[in-house]
Design an enzyme around this catalytic site. Structure first.
Site, short mmCIF file in Angstrom:
data_model
loop_
_atom_site.label_atom_id
_atom_site.label_comp_id
_atom_site.label_asym_id
_atom_site.label_seq_id
_atom_site.Cartn_x
_atom_site.Cartn_y
_atom_site.Cartn_z
N SER A 155 0.83 -1.22 0.00
CA SER A 155 0.00 0.00 0.00
C SER A 155 0.86 1.26 0.00
O SER A 155 0.51 2.28 -0.60
CB SER A 155 -0.97 0.01 1.19
OG SER A 155 -0.25 0.04 2.40
N ASP B 8 7.04 2.35 6.00
CA ASP B 8 6.82 1.76 4.67
C ASP B 8 6.92 2.81 3.56
O ASP B 8 7.58 2.58 2.54
CB ASP B 8 5.46 1.06 4.60
CG ASP B 8 5.42 -0.22 5.44
OD1 ASP B 8 6.35 -0.43 6.23
OD2 ASP B 8 4.46 -0.99 5.29
#
Length: 396
Positions: free
Chosen positions: A146, A204
């Site tokens: 994502s 991330d």
């Protein structure tokens, strides 16, 4: 407003060392995984915005005129704040998302619209465009899919709206943005992650943006100097797990056995620091003995993670199978199943690698031969793009 087609890609991420310990204030090392997410943005003048996500079967289109009429003033303060529940609900209305808003498909659409409306609303008129995103990363496997999606989306929209320059050079396969532009991409990628995950750590999206290797501790993220790309096997056991449940189980074990678990966490921290030191040496002059140290660190960390209670029979099997081929593996991420990484030394013969991959596939696992320490978000020249990626983006 740019009128040419943009092709961008961003890497996934693996945690090399420090998972679980990082929750308790210790150092974690995250590395960019060279399984990438690719985005193609095609500007149009047909009055439509089209989003195509073939991996998850999403195809959506909106009339620009309809979006233009929507009151999006609630996005004004979108630069750095957490979107409120009310803003998210309003955005779902704009998107036409119904009860399935919490599913990955709905969240991907929501993140796109949020970034599109927030970044493009400074333009005289919202742009017509087609966006296709295709990924080599499995979703929901803790590999930062994502964040790679959000980073690609942010970079493409910021570049198209000329908030940042297009760094692409003729005759060069991949180009990267300047540091200040990457900072802006990272900021917006984090906002996209917030739409998907609510309260992400920021690791991330930082890995997807900057690439290479990052050190993370107590909310502070910094890049390691010129890390080497390390060849690995990435294996998905396909055993589902809940990160939340696993994090809670480590916390309860820490409360139950503080004298035992605290030294384990301290020891994992020392493994991360020793690995960071090794990677620093390897960046200057890599030698075979460095790889032997990396393998020892991998083995020790895996045993520590088992002692914390986040191992799984499937991960034990992965370690056994690779050890039979003289290779060293550990879980990456939450554990309890999920994914594992296996270090491939440079002196390994390809038949040995193939035999290991076959043995892992025979266990029912998915296995990729790839590398970590990959470049972050990049813009590509279509002429140099791998034909398989081109075909996937063309929907063939």
């Amino acid at each position: 407003m740019l009128s040419e087609v943009l092709l961008v890609s961003a890497p996934g991420k693996v945690i090399l060392h420090g998972e679980h310990a990082v929750v308790h204030g210790k150092v974690a090392l995250a590395m960019a995984l060279n399984l990438r997410t690719f985005l193609r943005l095609q500007p149009h003048s047909n009055g439509k915005v089209c989003l195509n996500l073939p991996n998850i079967g999403v195809k959506r289109a909106w009339d620009v005129a309809g979006l233009q009429l929507q009151d999006t003033s609630f996005l004004e303060q979108g630069d750095a704040t957490v979107p409120t529940a009310e803003q998210v609900e309003k955005l779902k209305e704009v998107a036409g998302i119904t009860q399935d808003g919490a599913k990955p498909e709905g969240l991907a659409v929501l993140a796109f619209l949020y970034l599109y409306l927030s970044i493009c609303r400074k333009q005289r008129a919202l742009p017509s465009l087609d966006i296709t995103v295709w990924s080599q990363l499995p979703t929901g496997a803790g590999l930062g899919s994502s964040a790679a999606y959000s980073a690609c989306m942010a970079a493409a929209l910021l570049t198209m709206c000329e908030e940042i320059p297009n760094p692409q050079k003729d005759g060069v396969s991949a180009s990267r943005w300047a540091v200040k532009d990457l900072e802006l991409i990272n900021k917006w990628a984090f906002q996209g992650e917030r739409m998907i995950h609510g309260n992400p750590s920021g690791v991330d999206n930082a890995v997807s943006t900057w690439g290479g290797a990052l050190r993370f501790q107590q909310g502070k993220i910094s890049s390691l100097e010129r890390p080497l790309a390390l060849k690995i096997l990435l294996t998905n056991t396909k055993v589902p797990r809940s990160t939340k449940t696993l994090v809670a189980s480590v916390r309860s074990r820490l409360l139950k056995f503080p004298e035992i678990v605290t030294p384990l966490l301290t020891s994992i921290n020392a493994i991360s620091l020793e690995c960071e030191r090794m990677l620093g040496e390897m960046a200057v002059a890599p030698a075979p003995e460095h790889y032997l140290v990396l393998e020892e660190l991998i083995d020790m960390n895996q045993h520590h993670l088992n002692a914390l209670g986040v191992g799984h029979a499937s991960l034990d099997q992965l370690c056994r199978v690779t050890m039979a081929h003289g290779l060293h593996s550990k879980l990456t991420g939450a554990g309890g199943g999920g994914c594992g990484i296996t270090l491939l030394r440079p002196d390994l013969e390809q038949p040995e690698v193939e035999a290991t991959k076959q043995a892992l596939n025979d266990c029912g696992f998915d296995c990729w031969e790839t590398s970590i320490g990959a470049p972050g978000i990049s813009v590509h020249s279509a002429d140099f793009l791998d034909p398989s990626v081109r075909q996937a983006l063309d929907g063939l």
